[in-house]
Design a protein around this motif. Structure first.
Motif, PDB file in Angstrom:
ATOM      1  N   TRP A   1       0.834  -1.289  -0.160  1.00  0.00           N
ATOM      2  CA  TRP A   1       0.056  -0.116   0.091  1.00  0.00           C
ATOM      3  C   TRP A   1       0.861   1.085   0.168  1.00  0.00           C
ATOM      4  O   TRP A   1       0.579   2.750   0.539  1.00  0.00           O
ATOM      5  N   SER A   2       1.790   1.222  -0.585  1.00  0.00           N
ATOM      6  CA  SER A   2       2.912   2.147  -0.717  1.00  0.00           C
ATOM      7  C   SER A   2       2.499   2.776  -1.637  1.00  0.00           C
ATOM      8  O   SER A   2       1.511   2.812  -2.760  1.00  0.00           O
ATOM      9  N   GLU A   3       2.874   4.605  -1.431  1.00  0.00           N
ATOM     10  CA  GLU A   3       1.956   5.249  -2.588  1.00  0.00           C
ATOM     11  C   GLU A   3       3.513   4.680  -3.569  1.00  0.00           C
ATOM     12  O   GLU A   3       2.823   4.969  -4.755  1.00  0.00           O
ATOM     13  N   GLU A   4       4.399   4.373  -3.734  1.00  0.00           N
ATOM     14  CA  GLU A   4       5.577   4.226  -4.957  1.00  0.00           C
ATOM     15  C   GLU A   4       4.457   3.024  -5.422  1.00  0.00           C
ATOM     16  O   GLU A   4       4.957   2.479  -6.804  1.00  0.00           O
ATOM     17  N   THR A   5       4.402   2.132  -4.711  1.00  0.00           N
ATOM     18  CA  THR A   5       3.698   0.811  -5.405  1.00  0.00           C
ATOM     19  C   THR A   5       3.084   0.888  -6.208  1.00  0.00           C
ATOM     20  O   THR A   5       2.658   0.616  -7.227  1.00  0.00           O
ATOM     21  N   LYS A   6       0.993   2.004  -5.729  1.00  0.00           N
ATOM     22  CA  LYS A   6       0.225   2.551  -6.310  1.00  0.00           C
ATOM     23  C   LYS A   6       0.321   2.802  -7.947  1.00  0.00           C
ATOM     24  O   LYS A   6      -0.063   2.493  -8.407  1.00  0.00           O
TER      25      LYS A   6
ATOM     26  N   GLY B   1       6.418   2.938 -22.773  1.00  0.00           N
ATOM     27  CA  GLY B   1       6.734   1.401 -21.792  1.00  0.00           C
ATOM     28  C   GLY B   1       8.518   2.213 -21.069  1.00  0.00           C
ATOM     29  O   GLY B   1       8.516   1.363 -20.470  1.00  0.00           O
ATOM     30  N   ARG B   2       8.998   2.574 -21.725  1.00  0.00           N
ATOM     31  CA  ARG B   2       9.903   3.325 -21.128  1.00  0.00           C
ATOM     32  C   ARG B   2      10.428   5.005 -20.021  1.00  0.00           C
ATOM     33  O   ARG B   2      11.167   4.469 -19.294  1.00  0.00           O
ATOM     34  N   ALA B   3       9.108   4.627 -19.913  1.00  0.00           N
ATOM     35  CA  ALA B   3       9.285   6.178 -19.467  1.00  0.00           C
ATOM     36  C   ALA B   3       8.996   5.779 -18.073  1.00  0.00           C
ATOM     37  O   ALA B   3       8.386   4.554 -17.631  1.00  0.00           O
ATOM     38  N   PRO B   4      10.023   5.982 -17.037  1.00  0.00           N
ATOM     39  CA  PRO B   4      10.168   5.286 -15.794  1.00  0.00           C
ATOM     40  C   PRO B   4       8.961   6.133 -14.662  1.00  0.00           C
ATOM     41  O   PRO B   4       8.005   7.237 -14.638  1.00  0.00           O
ATOM     42  N   VAL B   5       8.345   5.552 -13.570  1.00  0.00           N
ATOM     43  CA  VAL B   5       7.145   5.716 -12.567  1.00  0.00           C
ATOM     44  C   VAL B   5       7.811   7.226 -11.933  1.00  0.00           C
ATOM     45  O   VAL B   5       8.307   7.296 -11.343  1.00  0.00           O
ATOM     46  N   PRO B   6       6.784   8.100 -12.131  1.00  0.00           N
ATOM     47  CA  PRO B   6       6.953   9.509 -11.479  1.00  0.00           C
ATOM     48  C   PRO B   6       7.719   9.474  -9.620  1.00  0.00           C
ATOM     49  O   PRO B   6       7.186   8.295  -9.610  1.00  0.00           O
ATOM     50  N   SER B   7       8.356  10.103  -9.439  1.00  0.00           N
ATOM     51  CA  SER B   7       8.592   9.578  -8.002  1.00  0.00           C
ATOM     52  C   SER B   7       7.129  10.480  -7.412  1.00  0.00           C
ATOM     53  O   SER B   7       6.490  11.195  -8.150  1.00  0.00           O
ATOM     54  N   VAL B   8       6.186  10.321  -6.629  1.00  0.00           N
ATOM     55  CA  VAL B   8       5.660  10.730  -5.332  1.00  0.00           C
ATOM     56  C   VAL B   8       5.844  12.201  -4.790  1.00  0.00           C
ATOM     57  O   VAL B   8       4.974  13.319  -5.401  1.00  0.00           O
ATOM     58  N   ALA B   9       7.080  12.389  -5.025  1.00  0.00           N
ATOM     59  CA  ALA B   9       6.987  14.203  -4.797  1.00  0.00           C
ATOM     60  C   ALA B   9       6.825  14.749  -5.951  1.00  0.00           C
ATOM     61  O   ALA B   9       6.074  16.273  -5.581  1.00  0.00           O
ATOM     62  N   ARG B  10       6.893  14.416  -6.931  1.00  0.00           N
ATOM     63  CA  ARG B  10       6.767  15.532  -8.467  1.00  0.00           C
ATOM     64  C   ARG B  10       4.928  15.312  -8.629  1.00  0.00           C
ATOM     65  O   ARG B  10       4.535  16.094  -8.678  1.00  0.00           O
ATOM     66  N   ILE B  11       4.244  14.301  -8.098  1.00  0.00           N
ATOM     67  CA  ILE B  11       2.730  13.906  -8.448  1.00  0.00           C
ATOM     68  C   ILE B  11       2.091  15.059  -7.715  1.00  0.00           C
ATOM     69  O   ILE B  11       1.711  14.974  -7.339  1.00  0.00           O
ATOM     70  N   ARG B  12       2.890  15.192  -6.117  1.00  0.00           N
ATOM     71  CA  ARG B  12       2.187  15.931  -4.949  1.00  0.00           C
ATOM     72  C   ARG B  12       2.189  17.062  -5.728  1.00  0.00           C
ATOM     73  O   ARG B  12       1.055  17.947  -4.791  1.00  0.00           O
ATOM     74  N   GLY B  13       3.487  17.439  -5.779  1.00  0.00           N
ATOM     75  CA  GLY B  13       3.744  18.730  -6.283  1.00  0.00           C
ATOM     76  C   GLY B  13       2.441  19.087  -7.750  1.00  0.00           C
ATOM     77  O   GLY B  13       1.963  20.502  -7.407  1.00  0.00           O
ATOM     78  N   LEU B  14       2.517  18.796  -8.551  1.00  0.00           N
ATOM     79  CA  LEU B  14       1.536  18.476  -9.235  1.00  0.00           C
ATOM     80  C   LEU B  14       0.029  19.169  -8.868  1.00  0.00           C
ATOM     81  O   LEU B  14      -0.931  19.974  -9.173  1.00  0.00           O
ATOM     82  N   GLU B  15      -0.647  17.688  -8.452  1.00  0.00           N
ATOM     83  CA  GLU B  15      -1.347  17.770  -7.103  1.00  0.00           C
ATOM     84  C   GLU B  15      -2.140  18.926  -7.002  1.00  0.00           C
ATOM     85  O   GLU B  15      -3.084  19.396  -6.892  1.00  0.00           O
ATOM     86  N   ALA B  16      -0.802  19.496  -6.274  1.00  0.00           N
ATOM     87  CA  ALA B  16      -1.240  20.514  -5.086  1.00  0.00           C
ATOM     88  C   ALA B  16      -1.737  21.820  -6.224  1.00  0.00           C
ATOM     89  O   ALA B  16      -2.246  22.762  -5.822  1.00  0.00           O
ATOM     90  N   GLU B  17      -1.485  21.974  -7.714  1.00  0.00           N
ATOM     91  CA  GLU B  17      -1.762  23.073  -8.534  1.00  0.00           C
ATOM     92  C   GLU B  17      -3.221  22.766  -9.235  1.00  0.00           C
ATOM     93  O   GLU B  17      -4.445  23.722  -9.649  1.00  0.00           O
TER      94      GLU B  17
END
Length: 435
Positions: free
Chosen positions: A14-19, A49-65
């Motif tokens: 249930w970690s954010e990284e796994t999600k 397929g090559r694109a890496p999983v984005p970081s939790v911090a980056r997603i949270r930053g964009l979600e705040a906007e």
């Protein structure tokens, strides 16, 4: 999640990284299916397929906007893709095609952990029940001494109850291990059902047969209901262990470390804290099940009222149930059983627990049932108040009860019949574990 009551393996699921890694997998599989249908260019799939999983911090930053987690995730994930390829991501899908399908994967993994822990506890209950099958003790009804039983019999009750729970959990796993990729209101208007079939097949999921925009929430309620029942069954076991650890009873004791301290004020205390904790956790599971029932009814094709609730009750319930089962196994594995104290407690009422045997013996010898009952009851009342034994009180009434009527083994003549049922459960359990 409640860190104190979450084991590392459940926390990892249930970690954010796994999600977000699971979200990426769903999106890549969907794009793969779209390529096979000629909807998405094959060249785009390589970049996706090559694109890496984005970081939790980056997603949270964009979600705040943006105030939208899925759009923030998609923006963060596609940042490393060429624009020509990025425009094909999430093609024809809606947010909960992604969220619910990925959640089906996480729920299935979590229930598997709970089931594994349940089977471990069942195995221990069976083994310790067989170990103490002939350890005679007093049974209690209404908290009062009733008739002789064995400690193994007590544990067998819990083994069979938990076995029934695994059936409920397995059914609930099937219910929640589903996905849907059907578009904005579940009509497949902009996405082929073949995409859904491919993605869910690759993920080991079933398919919501008639979707709205989300997977139906009665599925999640079924799971949390099954977890609540499982928690109550563990609570039943833990409550028995708590009651048997009372100072006046002292028949068992849960394991403690050498550094154990039971009270900040009273150094002598040896409290049944593990058993108490297991009972308390069951209350959380029952409360969360109620919240899941509230989530079933959504406005029209969907609303968002369920989302905030699920972010709490789904991971928390699975974590607590898993923790509870593992802790119960640890308790049972290290449980000290005081068979001598059990024997003393059996005799504490000076033969009163044999009243039914005396009563039936008298009726078999020709005394009518009502007279026999009143006679034994009168003698039992005297023994209780005077401190004499039941045999002495009966003798004062002209009844010389045979010594055999006061043999605890007379109550246990059919225990081999019960043991055969436990043996059957053991064989079934081993077949499951060996699969």
């Amino acid at each position: 999640m409640i860190e104190r009551y979450t084991r590392p393996e459940m926390a990892a699921v249930w970690s954010e990284e796994t999600k977000y890694a699971t979200w990426v997998r769903v999106e890549v599989l969907a794009s793969t299916a779209q390529v096979s249908l000629g909807v998405v260019p094959e060249a785009a799939l390589a970049d996706i397929g090559r694109a890496p999983v984005p970081s939790v911090a980056r997603i949270r930053g964009l979600e705040a906007e943006r105030d939208h987690e899925i759009l923030a995730f998609l923006a963060a994930w596609t940042e490393t893709m060429p624009a020509e390829s990025a425009r094909w991501v999430h093609h024809g899908m809606t947010s909960y095609d992604l969220v619910d399908t990925a959640q089906g994967v996480l729920l299935a993994r979590s229930v598997d952990l709970v089931l594994d822990a349940a089977h471990t506890l069942i195995g221990l209950l069976i083994d310790r029940a067989l170990e103490h099958w002939d350890t005679v003790c007093v049974a209690r009804t209404h908290g009062v001494h009733a008739e002789p039983t064995t400690f193994g019999h007590k544990l067998a009750v819990h083994a069979h109850a938990l076995h029934r729970c695994t059936g409920r959990l397995a059914a609930a796993r099937r219910a929640v291990a589903v996905g849907t990729l059907s578009g904005a209101v579940g009509t497949y208007a902009h996405i082929s059902p073949q995409v859904e079939t491919y993605v869910c097949g690759e993920l080991g999921l079933g398919i919501e047969p008639v979707p709205t925009q989300v997977v139906a929430r009665d599925r999640h309620a079924e799971l949390l209901g099954a977890l609540a029942i499982t928690g109550a069954v563990v609570e039943q076991f833990a409550l028995e262990m708590r009651l048997l650890q009372r100072t006046e009873v002292g028949e068992v004791e849960e394991p403690r470390s050498g550094a154990y301290q039971g009270s900040s004020a009273m150094p002598h205390k040896r409290n049944p804290t593990t058993s108490e904790r297991l009972c308390g956790l069951a209350r959380i599971l029952r409360a969360n099940a109620g919240a899941a029932y509230e989530n079933i009814a959504l406005w029209h094709e969907r609303d968002l009222a369920h989302s905030s609730v699920e972010r709490v009750v789904l991971p928390d319930s699975l974590a607590v149930a898993h923790y509870q089962l593992v802790s119960a196994s640890e308790l049972l594995a290290g449980l000290t059983v005081d068979d001598e104290r059990m024997a003393r407690n059996l005799q504490a009422t000076r033969g009163l627990v044999h009243s039914s045997e005396v009563f039936l013996g008298l009726t078999a010898d020709g005394t009518d049932r009502e007279s026999a009952y009143r006679l034994v009851q009168s003698a039992a009342d005297e023994a209780h108040t005077s401190g004499s034994s039941l045999a002495e009180a009966l003798s004062a009434r002209g009844v010389e009860a045979p010594e055999a009527w006061f043999d605890p083994r007379r109550f246990l003549g059919n225990r081999d019949h019960l043991k055969s049922r436990l043996d059957t459960l053991k064989k079934e359990h081993h077949r499951h574990v060996d699969m």
